[in-house]
Design an enzyme around this catalytic site. Structure first.
Site, PDB file in Angstrom:
ATOM      1  N   ASP A  10       0.906  -1.376   0.081  1.00 18.91           N
ATOM      2  CA  ASP A  10      -0.124   0.048  -0.136  1.00 18.91           C
ATOM      3  C   ASP A  10       1.026   1.268   0.084  1.00 18.91           C
ATOM      4  OD1 ASP A  10      -2.080  -1.838   0.500  1.00 18.91           O
ATOM      5  OD2 ASP A  10      -2.741  -1.402   2.056  1.00 18.91           O
ATOM      6  N   HIS A  54     -17.453   2.941   1.103  1.00 13.85           N
ATOM      7  CA  HIS A  54     -17.031   1.727   1.552  1.00 13.85           C
ATOM      8  C   HIS A  54     -17.270   1.700   3.003  1.00 13.85           C
ATOM      9  CE1 HIS A  54     -13.994  -1.193   3.193  1.00 13.85           C
ATOM     10  NE2 HIS A  54     -14.358  -1.811   1.710  1.00 13.85           N
ATOM     11  N   LYS A 108      -7.258  -4.795  -2.797  1.00 13.05           N
ATOM     12  CA  LYS A 108      -8.006  -5.363  -1.722  1.00 13.05           C
ATOM     13  C   LYS A 108      -8.897  -4.260  -1.068  1.00 13.05           C
ATOM     14  CE  LYS A 108      -4.055  -4.133   1.339  1.00 13.05           C
ATOM     15  NZ  LYS A 108      -4.846  -3.056   1.924  1.00 13.05           N
ATOM     16  N   CYS A 153      -1.887  -2.911   7.748  1.00 13.10           N
ATOM     17  CA  CYS A 153      -1.895  -3.770   6.522  1.00 13.10           C
ATOM     18  C   CYS A 153      -0.356  -4.656   6.401  1.00 13.10           C
ATOM     19  CB  CYS A 153      -2.102  -3.059   5.164  1.00 13.10           C
ATOM     20  SG  CYS A 153      -3.861  -2.424   4.980  1.00 13.10           S
TER      21      CYS A 153
HETATM   22  C1  VGL Z   1      -4.661   0.683   5.885  1.00 11.29           C
HETATM   23  C2  VGL Z   1      -6.196   1.411   7.106  1.00 11.29           C
HETATM   24  C3  VGL Z   1      -7.240   1.417   6.405  1.00 11.29           C
HETATM   25  C4  VGL Z   1      -3.236   0.299   5.469  1.00 11.29           C
HETATM   26  C5  VGL Z   1      -5.746   0.465   4.769  1.00 11.29           C
HETATM   27  O1  VGL Z   1      -2.790   0.009   4.424  1.00 11.29           O
HETATM   28  O2  VGL Z   1      -2.404  -0.036   6.783  1.00 11.29           O
HETATM   29  N1  VGL Z   1      -5.005   1.078   7.014  1.00 11.29           N
HETATM   30  N2  VGL Z   1      -6.884   0.914   5.323  1.00 11.29           N
END
Ligand code: VGL
Ligand code: ZN
Length: 199
Positions: A10, A54, A108, A153
């Site tokens: 991410d 979402h 995801k 994540c």
């Molecule tokens: C993430 C919170 C919400 C991450 C993704 O990539 O850690 N954290 N969505």
């Protein structure tokens, strides 16, 4: 070239300074991540990829604010500012990240009703993303993970990966955390306990 598969978690604009869910120094990891990308022969990227409505967004829960928790059907769910909406700038990878060598991009969190921190399972901990099957079919058993955010994540991906029988390292220098109530230290402890090698 390392025989580990590198999983870049991410590294997207919304998790970098100026983004909707900015992680402190989220952008600082990019040069080191690019070095890791250069020295691994298998590179996989993950991309948080949410619908505009979402269910993990506080905006979808009247009266709730970001970082509060709600009870979802699959258990407690932290609420976040709207982030990484499909097709937006915020969901794009950091512009300096060298995405070219990546052999796979796993998206995801793309289903409205369920969040997905882990690159392996959605937050119900039962719906697979297909990543474990991909890695097994390709004979990739040693994984190295880094990215954003360490305590969400990256950590949930690492925990699922060891539970799936992979050998897992997390490179902290190429990761940064959100840190809600000490969650970085807590998740590093959980990863170590589960057998993740913390580098
Ligand atoms: C993430 C919170 C919400 C991450 C993704 O990539 O850690 N954290 N969505
Ligand atoms: Zn998200």
């Amino acid at each position: 070239m390392s025989e580990h598969a590198l999983i870049v978690i991410d590294v997207q604009n919304d998790f970098c300074p100026g983004g909707a869910l900015a992680v402190d120094e989220g952008d600082v990891i990019v040069p080191l991540m690019n070095q890791l990308i250069d020295t691994h022969s298998h590179v996989i990227l993950t991309q948080d990829w949410h619908t505009a409505d979402h269910s993990s967004f506080a905006s979808q829960h009247p009266g709730k604010a970001p970082y509060e928790t709600v009870e979802a059907e699959y258990g407690p769910q932290t609420l976040w500012p709207d982030h990484c909406v499909q097709g937006t700038k915020g969901a794009e990878f950091h512009p300096d990240l060298n995405v070219t060598p990546a052999e796979l991009i796993i998206r995801k969190g793309f289903r409205q009703a369920i969040d997905s921190y882990s690159a392996f399972f959605e937050n119900d901990h039962t719906t697979p993303t297909g990543l474990a099957g991909y890695l097994r079919e390709r004979g990739l058993s040693k994984l190295r993970l880094a990215g954003l955010a360490t305590d969400f994540c990256v950590a949930y991906s690492a925990l699922d990966a060891v539970a799936q029988g992979f050998s897992v390292e997390v490179v902290l220098a190429a990761s940064r955390g959100i840190d809600l109530d000490g969650s970085v230290d807590a998740m590093i402890g959980r990863m170590r306990e589960a057998g993740v090698v913390i580098r």
